[in-house]
Design an enzyme around this catalytic site. Sequence first.
Site, mmCIF file in Angstrom:
data_model
loop_
_atom_site.group_PDB
_atom_site.id
_atom_site.type_symbol
_atom_site.label_atom_id
_atom_site.label_comp_id
_atom_site.label_asym_id
_atom_site.label_seq_id
_atom_site.Cartn_x
_atom_site.Cartn_y
_atom_site.Cartn_z
ATOM 1 N N ARG A 45 0.841 -1.201 0.000
ATOM 2 C CA ARG A 45 0.000 0.000 0.000
ATOM 3 C C ARG A 45 0.876 1.251 0.000
ATOM 4 O O ARG A 45 0.586 2.231 -0.697
ATOM 5 C CB ARG A 45 -0.951 -0.009 1.206
ATOM 6 C CG ARG A 45 -2.001 -1.108 1.141
ATOM 7 C CD ARG A 45 -3.050 -0.945 2.225
ATOM 8 N NE ARG A 45 -2.538 -1.114 3.571
ATOM 9 C CZ ARG A 45 -2.471 -2.265 4.238
ATOM 10 N NH1 ARG A 45 -2.853 -3.378 3.630
ATOM 11 N NH2 ARG A 45 -2.026 -2.321 5.486
ATOM 12 N N LYS A 135 -11.099 15.636 5.747
ATOM 13 C CA LYS A 135 -12.312 15.236 5.031
ATOM 14 C C LYS A 135 -13.192 14.366 5.902
ATOM 15 O O LYS A 135 -12.696 13.518 6.655
ATOM 16 C CB LYS A 135 -11.955 14.474 3.754
ATOM 17 C CG LYS A 135 -13.149 14.274 2.817
ATOM 18 C CD LYS A 135 -12.947 13.145 1.833
ATOM 19 C CE LYS A 135 -13.306 11.809 2.452
ATOM 20 N NZ LYS A 135 -13.391 10.716 1.464
ATOM 21 N N LYS A 218 -17.579 19.191 -0.990
ATOM 22 C CA LYS A 218 -17.309 18.076 -1.888
ATOM 23 C C LYS A 218 -18.611 17.299 -2.110
ATOM 24 O O LYS A 218 -18.873 16.296 -1.441
ATOM 25 C CB LYS A 218 -16.218 17.163 -1.317
ATOM 26 C CG LYS A 218 -15.883 15.975 -2.234
ATOM 27 C CD LYS A 218 -14.726 15.139 -1.714
ATOM 28 C CE LYS A 218 -14.483 13.939 -2.617
ATOM 29 N NZ LYS A 218 -13.297 13.134 -2.219
#
Length: 341
Positions: A45, A135, A218
Amino acid sequence: MSDELAQIAARMVAPGKGLLAADESTGTIEKRFKKLGIECTEESRRDYREMLFTAPELEKYISGVILYDETIRQRASDGKPIPELLAERGIIPGIKVDKGLVDLPFFPGERFTQGLDGLAGRLDEYRRMGARLAKWRGVIAIGEGIPTSQCLRANAESLARYAGLCQVHGLVPIVEPEVLMDGAHDIKTCRWATEAALHEVFDALTRYRVGFKDMILKPNMVLSGADCPRQAPPEEVAEMTLACLRRTVPVAVTGIAFLSGGQSDTVASANLNAINVKAQALKTPWTLTFSFSRALQASPMAIWRGQAENKTAAQQALIRRARFNGAAALGQYDPEMEQAA
């Protein structure tokens, strides 16, 4: 602090630039890796995301990157912390701070987002690590009898409380109320649900005294459901999306960075372009750009496949998509660019 946040928010939506959402959870990225035969480990990852973040000229089209908790704590292969690697390129490091979705009790098919407990302390830690934006995603499903007003309120409250905490602790909040495109509903139904969600969100943000100039919205684009037999063309997507935004989003909001929400990379670019072309004609007050995940990453991930020898080709694919979306954010994208590339 407000002046600093406003400057960061403005950088996030600089002309021709958008955000790379690389904040997939371990479970989500494992599913995507598995489809491509990529072994999913902490190292793989890290290698994948480092490949993305070191792509040549990424900073020309990407203003910020949203990271996952694991990634913000990792170091690149040269020992440099990932947030530092990004900041040195002029890319703003960010962090996903919600803790995922849980079922909304007594409201079948609806969910809300958890993660407010202990958030203030986590925000301070992330800021020390170099994050300057955050976020939080709320999810709204469309179906028989849903979304309900209670689901909309629950998600709006969480988004507003999160956004206020971010601004107090020195991070620009990305407020993400996503109306899912799953289902057979038509574009008018999506517009109704999106408008209802945004009304609730901005009502809650106002009540919690969140500064609009110090945040980024968003949202989803207003789209036909994925299983709808009639898929609205880009011009209709643009008309419906802008009509919705003009009825719900305050002028003071610095910018709007659309999520891709399951659209293919080319469709997302075409729809973003159509939205900006129409927005320019209407002289809308916000910068309209992108904060894409799969619509930026699908091609490079499929090319990379965990093989070091594929790194250059995968990076080229990422830059190509970022460049196309940067053009779409200016209303200058043409599908013929795909063929030329």
